[in-house]
Write a protein that holds these residues in place. Structure first.
Motif, PDB file in Angstrom:
ATOM      1  N   VAL A  49       0.859  -1.182   0.000  1.00  0.00           N
ATOM      2  CA  VAL A  49       0.000   0.000   0.000  1.00  0.00           C
ATOM      3  C   VAL A  49       0.895   1.232   0.000  1.00  0.00           C
ATOM      4  CG1 VAL A  49      -1.778   1.309   1.217  1.00  0.00           C
ATOM      5  CG2 VAL A  49      -1.850  -1.202   1.216  1.00  0.00           C
ATOM      6  N   LEU A  50       0.617   2.147  -0.920  1.00  0.00           N
ATOM      7  CA  LEU A  50       1.365   3.404  -1.032  1.00  0.00           C
ATOM      8  C   LEU A  50       0.415   4.561  -0.751  1.00  0.00           C
ATOM      9  CD1 LEU A  50       4.134   4.707  -1.866  1.00  0.00           C
ATOM     10  CD2 LEU A  50       3.154   4.946  -4.161  1.00  0.00           C
ATOM     11  N   PRO A  51       0.538   5.207   0.423  1.00  0.00           N
ATOM     12  CA  PRO A  51      -0.325   6.353   0.727  1.00  0.00           C
ATOM     13  C   PRO A  51       0.196   7.607   0.034  1.00  0.00           C
ATOM     14  CG  PRO A  51       1.189   5.991   2.536  1.00  0.00           C
ATOM     15  CD  PRO A  51       1.482   4.910   1.503  1.00  0.00           C
ATOM     16  N   GLY A  52      -0.370   8.758   0.368  1.00  0.00           N
ATOM     17  CA  GLY A  52       0.155   9.999  -0.202  1.00  0.00           C
ATOM     18  C   GLY A  52      -0.830  11.144  -0.123  1.00  0.00           C
ATOM     19  N   VAL A  53      -0.369  12.276   0.398  1.00  0.00           N
ATOM     20  CA  VAL A  53      -1.101  13.537   0.341  1.00  0.00           C
ATOM     21  C   VAL A  53      -0.085  14.637   0.060  1.00  0.00           C
ATOM     22  CG1 VAL A  53      -2.996  12.877   1.881  1.00  0.00           C
ATOM     23  CG2 VAL A  53      -0.928  13.868   2.852  1.00  0.00           C
ATOM     24  N   GLY A  80       6.720 -10.230  -9.072  1.00  0.00           N
ATOM     25  CA  GLY A  80       6.149 -11.117  -8.062  1.00  0.00           C
ATOM     26  C   GLY A  80       4.641 -11.178  -8.054  1.00  0.00           C
ATOM     27  N   GLY A  81       3.973 -10.182  -8.670  1.00  0.00           N
ATOM     28  CA  GLY A  81       2.522 -10.205  -8.770  1.00  0.00           C
ATOM     29  C   GLY A  81       1.775  -9.825  -7.507  1.00  0.00           C
ATOM     30  N   ALA A  82       2.434  -9.146  -6.571  1.00  0.00           N
ATOM     31  CA  ALA A  82       1.759  -8.753  -5.332  1.00  0.00           C
ATOM     32  C   ALA A  82       0.694  -7.698  -5.623  1.00  0.00           C
ATOM     33  CB  ALA A  82       2.768  -8.199  -4.332  1.00  0.00           C
ATOM     34  N   PRO A  83      -0.492  -7.815  -5.025  1.00  0.00           N
ATOM     35  CA  PRO A  83      -1.505  -6.766  -5.172  1.00  0.00           C
ATOM     36  C   PRO A  83      -0.998  -5.441  -4.603  1.00  0.00           C
ATOM     37  CG  PRO A  83      -2.499  -8.789  -4.356  1.00  0.00           C
ATOM     38  CD  PRO A  83      -1.013  -8.980  -4.290  1.00  0.00           C
ATOM     39  N   PHE A  84      -1.282  -4.365  -5.327  1.00  0.00           N
ATOM     40  CA  PHE A  84      -0.788  -3.032  -4.965  1.00  0.00           C
ATOM     41  C   PHE A  84      -1.961  -2.074  -4.894  1.00  0.00           C
ATOM     42  CE2 PHE A  84       0.384   1.252  -6.135  1.00  0.00           C
ATOM     43  CZ  PHE A  84       1.554   1.506  -5.423  1.00  0.00           C
ATOM     44  N   LEU A  85      -1.958  -1.222  -3.865  1.00  0.00           N
ATOM     45  CA  LEU A  85      -2.969  -0.177  -3.724  1.00  0.00           C
ATOM     46  C   LEU A  85      -2.297   1.160  -3.500  1.00  0.00           C
ATOM     47  CD1 LEU A  85      -5.892   0.850  -3.309  1.00  0.00           C
ATOM     48  CD2 LEU A  85      -5.655   0.235  -0.881  1.00  0.00           C
ATOM     49  N   GLY A  86      -2.580   2.129  -4.369  1.00  0.00           N
ATOM     50  CA  GLY A  86      -2.139   3.501  -4.182  1.00  0.00           C
ATOM     51  C   GLY A  86      -3.322   4.354  -3.759  1.00  0.00           C
ATOM     52  N   ILE A  87      -3.118   5.217  -2.771  1.00  0.00           N
ATOM     53  CA  ILE A  87      -4.192   6.033  -2.216  1.00  0.00           C
ATOM     54  C   ILE A  87      -3.886   7.508  -2.426  1.00  0.00           C
ATOM     55  CG2 ILE A  87      -5.390   6.705  -0.100  1.00  0.00           C
ATOM     56  CD1 ILE A  87      -4.887   3.874   0.962  1.00  0.00           C
ATOM     57  N   ALA A 182      -7.106   0.926 -12.500  1.00  0.00           N
ATOM     58  CA  ALA A 182      -6.761  -0.462 -12.218  1.00  0.00           C
ATOM     59  C   ALA A 182      -6.216  -1.135 -13.464  1.00  0.00           C
ATOM     60  CB  ALA A 182      -7.983  -1.227 -11.712  1.00  0.00           C
ATOM     61  N   ARG A 183      -5.214  -1.960 -13.233  1.00  0.00           N
ATOM     62  CA  ARG A 183      -4.680  -2.819 -14.297  1.00  0.00           C
ATOM     63  C   ARG A 183      -4.028  -4.030 -13.635  1.00  0.00           C
ATOM     64  NH1 ARG A 183      -0.109  -0.454 -18.003  1.00  0.00           N
ATOM     65  NH2 ARG A 183      -1.828   0.814 -18.829  1.00  0.00           N
ATOM     66  N   ASP A 184      -4.519  -5.195 -13.997  1.00  0.00           N
ATOM     67  CA  ASP A 184      -3.981  -6.443 -13.442  1.00  0.00           C
ATOM     68  C   ASP A 184      -3.990  -6.389 -11.904  1.00  0.00           C
ATOM     69  OD1 ASP A 184      -3.590  -7.335 -16.073  1.00  0.00           O
ATOM     70  OD2 ASP A 184      -1.608  -6.395 -16.158  1.00  0.00           O
ATOM     71  N   ASN A 185      -2.824  -6.489 -11.272  1.00  0.00           N
ATOM     72  CA  ASN A 185      -2.743  -6.495  -9.809  1.00  0.00           C
ATOM     73  C   ASN A 185      -2.498  -5.109  -9.218  1.00  0.00           C
ATOM     74  OD1 ASN A 185      -0.180  -6.758 -11.125  1.00  0.00           O
ATOM     75  ND2 ASN A 185       0.786  -7.172  -9.152  1.00  0.00           N
ATOM     76  N   ILE A 186      -2.674  -4.069 -10.024  1.00  0.00           N
ATOM     77  CA  ILE A 186      -2.405  -2.694  -9.597  1.00  0.00           C
ATOM     78  C   ILE A 186      -3.722  -1.928  -9.502  1.00  0.00           C
ATOM     79  CG2 ILE A 186      -1.266  -0.523 -10.202  1.00  0.00           C
ATOM     80  CD1 ILE A 186       0.751  -2.268 -11.806  1.00  0.00           C
ATOM     81  N   LEU A 187      -3.943  -1.285  -8.365  1.00  0.00           N
ATOM     82  CA  LEU A 187      -5.146  -0.487  -8.138  1.00  0.00           C
ATOM     83  C   LEU A 187      -4.761   0.835  -7.500  1.00  0.00           C
ATOM     84  CD1 LEU A 187      -8.273  -0.149  -7.812  1.00  0.00           C
ATOM     85  CD2 LEU A 187      -8.030  -1.308  -5.600  1.00  0.00           C
ATOM     86  N   GLY A 188      -5.396   1.900  -7.940  1.00  0.00           N
ATOM     87  CA  GLY A 188      -5.216   3.191  -7.307  1.00  0.00           C
ATOM     88  C   GLY A 188      -6.556   3.849  -7.098  1.00  0.00           C
ATOM     89  N   VAL A 189      -6.761   4.469  -5.940  1.00  0.00           N
ATOM     90  CA  VAL A 189      -8.006   5.179  -5.664  1.00  0.00           C
ATOM     91  C   VAL A 189      -7.693   6.630  -5.324  1.00  0.00           C
ATOM     92  CG1 VAL A 189      -9.267   3.127  -4.961  1.00  0.00           C
ATOM     93  CG2 VAL A 189      -8.029   4.429  -3.225  1.00  0.00           C
TER      94      VAL A 189
END
Length: 212
Positions: A49-53, A80-87, A182-189
């Motif tokens: 998980v990558l936060p950010g403001v 490695g294919g780990a699920p990723f979330l950017g906020i 979103a693309r594959d295992n990458i998600l950003g909200v």
């Protein structure tokens, strides 16, 4: 064995609130949250998980200042294919470049630019701040993490994606703005799940349960 979620610490202002929200949902699904600036921890993590403001430029520079972190993220996510979330800005850093305070290179994981919100109606205020709808795109209706709902937003810049298929959800603030990519295992909200009460916690729970 419990999964490990690496929450990357690079000085982002929303780190602690994201950590608290992840701990709540992590306990419910049996996952441990590790706040870390260590690339080796990221390489071994099950999810990232990558936060950010703040500004795109400051966040990009903060992330790059950690020796080996971008390389570790890239290896774990793309190889490695780990699920990723950017906020929030963590999501914006997925773009090719940001145009806040000049042009700054992003991770270029999802092609596009981060541009100033410039509504045609002067009555529409910037930043986009407060609760707003999250509406899934038709091609993303079966996405395992993002659902239709209402979330909390706070941003002055938005993600202009090069490929519409990378846009998972939209919101409206005088014009359509990207709420999730979103693309594959990458998600950003773009919204803040840690500030979005039940909807946000449910989103984080689905991320921790996401099987890519």
């Amino acid at each position: 064995m419990a999964e490990v979620i690496a929450l990357i610490d690079y000085g982002a202002g929303n780190l602690h609130s994201v950590h608290n929200a992840l701990k709540v949902v992590g306990e419910a699904v049996g996952a441990n949250v590790s706040v870390t600036a260590d690339p080796q921890v990221v390489r071994a993590a099950d999810r990232i998980v990558l936060p950010g403001v703040g500004s795109f430029k400051a966040c990009a520079e903060g992330l790059l200042a950690i020796d080996g972190m971008v390389e570790a993220m890239t290896e774990r996510v793309h190889v490695g294919g780990a699920p990723f979330l950017g906020i929030c800005v963590g999501m914006q850093l997925l773009a090719t470049r940001g145009l806040e305070h000049g042009s700054t290179a992003g991770l270029d994981w999802i092609s596009g630019e981060i541009r100033l919100i410039e509504p045609s109606d002067p009555a529409i205020k910037v930043p986009h701040m407060g609760w707003n709808d999250v509406a899934l795109m038709p091609h993303a209706k079966d996405h395992a993490v993002v659902e239709d709902g209402e979330a909390y937003f706070l941003h002055s810049y938005h993600f202009s994606a090069s490929n519409p298929k990378d846009v998972a959800a939209m919101t409206d603030h005088g014009e359509g703005l990207v709420a999730a990519v979103a693309r594959d295992n990458i998600l950003g909200v773009q919204f803040h799940p840690e500030k979005s009460q039940a909807y946000g916690l449910a989103t984080l729970t689905r991320f921790l349960e996401w099987k890519v």
